[in-house]
Design a protein around this motif. Sequence first.
Motif, short mmCIF file in Angstrom:
data_model
loop_
_atom_site.label_atom_id
_atom_site.label_comp_id
_atom_site.label_asym_id
_atom_site.label_seq_id
_atom_site.Cartn_x
_atom_site.Cartn_y
_atom_site.Cartn_z
N ASN A 62 -8.05 -9.95 2.89
CA ASN A 62 -8.28 -8.77 3.72
C ASN A 62 -9.73 -8.81 4.21
OD1 ASN A 62 -8.64 -6.26 4.85
ND2 ASN A 62 -8.46 -5.11 2.93
N PRO A 67 -8.72 -0.77 2.93
CA PRO A 67 -7.64 -1.37 2.11
C PRO A 67 -6.44 -1.74 2.99
CG PRO A 67 -8.46 0.66 1.12
CD PRO A 67 -9.03 0.61 2.50
N THR A 69 -2.18 -2.95 2.80
CA THR A 69 -0.92 -3.26 2.12
C THR A 69 -0.30 -4.43 2.87
OG1 THR A 69 -0.59 -0.96 1.41
CG2 THR A 69 1.34 -2.41 1.45
N THR A 71 2.65 -7.32 3.24
CA THR A 71 4.02 -7.68 2.91
C THR A 71 4.23 -9.17 3.17
OG1 THR A 71 4.81 -5.47 3.48
CG2 THR A 71 6.45 -7.23 3.38
N GLN A 102 4.60 -8.18 -2.05
CA GLN A 102 3.70 -7.15 -1.52
C GLN A 102 2.39 -7.18 -2.29
OE1 GLN A 102 4.32 -2.59 -1.64
NE2 GLN A 102 5.03 -3.18 0.42
N LEU A 103 1.28 -7.01 -1.55
CA LEU A 103 -0.05 -7.02 -2.14
C LEU A 103 -0.81 -5.77 -1.71
CD1 LEU A 103 -1.14 -10.68 -1.23
CD2 LEU A 103 -0.02 -9.92 -3.33
N GLN A 104 -1.68 -5.31 -2.60
CA GLN A 104 -2.63 -4.25 -2.27
C GLN A 104 -4.02 -4.89 -2.31
OE1 GLN A 104 -1.72 -1.23 -1.29
NE2 GLN A 104 0.46 -1.60 -1.70
N LEU A 105 -4.63 -5.08 -1.16
CA LEU A 105 -5.91 -5.77 -1.08
C LEU A 105 -7.01 -4.80 -0.68
CD1 LEU A 105 -4.94 -9.11 0.72
CD2 LEU A 105 -5.21 -8.68 -1.74
N LYS A 106 -8.08 -4.79 -1.45
CA LYS A 106 -9.25 -4.00 -1.11
C LYS A 106 -10.04 -4.70 0.00
CE LYS A 106 -9.67 -2.29 -5.86
NZ LYS A 106 -10.52 -2.24 -7.08
N ALA A 136 0.71 -6.89 7.94
CA ALA A 136 0.01 -5.66 7.56
C ALA A 136 -0.22 -4.83 8.80
CB ALA A 136 -1.32 -5.98 6.87
#
Length: 303
Positions: A62, A67, A69, A71, A102-106, A136
């Motif tokens: 990212n 942030p 999300t 996919t 799925q990822l949550q990237l800061k 995203a």
Amino acid sequence: MLRRAGWLMVGALLVTLLGASGGQAYAQAQQAKNKGLFITPLREYPTVTPGQPHNGTMTVANLTDKPLTVTLSAQKFSVADYTYDYQFEDAKDDWIKLSATQLQLKPDQSQPITYSIAAPKSAMPGGHYFAIFASASLDSGSVLTKVQVATVLYVTVNGDLHRTGQIQSGHIPKVAFGDKIPFSLNAKDTGNTHFFMYPFGRLQGISARNNSPESAHLLLPGAVRAVGGTIPAPLLPGVYKAVYGYRIDNGATLQQASYVVYLPPWSLAIPAGMILIGLWIRSRLKGAPNRRRLIDSWQRRYK
């Protein structure tokens, strides 16, 4: 077939996948701020054995200040004849397995993702082609923009592999004038796996110069690709034999020949000058009898 076109960055990504010599290192990309979604590597060429899983790793980053999300999904792809535009479709088999969907990237965060290529024992030898997409939505403050990047997998299944090709058609001008002579080819992969091809062209004849520089293009089984190149023009005008075609990375060469009349711009002045000289000589020859009669007349008059 489901074409993934119209999303921001996809067009630029696919051009990079077809023509770039390699992906940028993540360490370089990480220095860029607010550049969106990033994935590396851009492409891989794994070789797998039916019934034996093959593992690989990619990295998603990212590169924004917010942030994201992300996919992840996998699809099969093919290419269109001549243009080699990518065409995607949902995979009916289950060759590609992802460690996460799925990822949550800061902001400025990256995360490695592992994947497994599981070719079944019944898989046909040759090339099989997949893309792992990372998608995203970027918040620009007023609208959400959907972006998508991908790692492309050119998978070769071990077995009876054939790297063969043909020239469906080729063209080179019959008469050329400039410092480069263009040629074009429609090249087809007639084998069962992908390979790199290198178009070439050269002249045979007096004052012919070095061959054209080679560039690499990827061919996929069954698809026709339109490629082109140029041949350095010779030093002198004349009729030359042009040999052009392409070389396969296994050493095989396909070529065809045609004759080209080369006329550099300066050479066009030669026939024009010869015509002017001929007209001048002709006028002098036609005028000689009249001048002789005039001289004889003057001599008789004043004798």
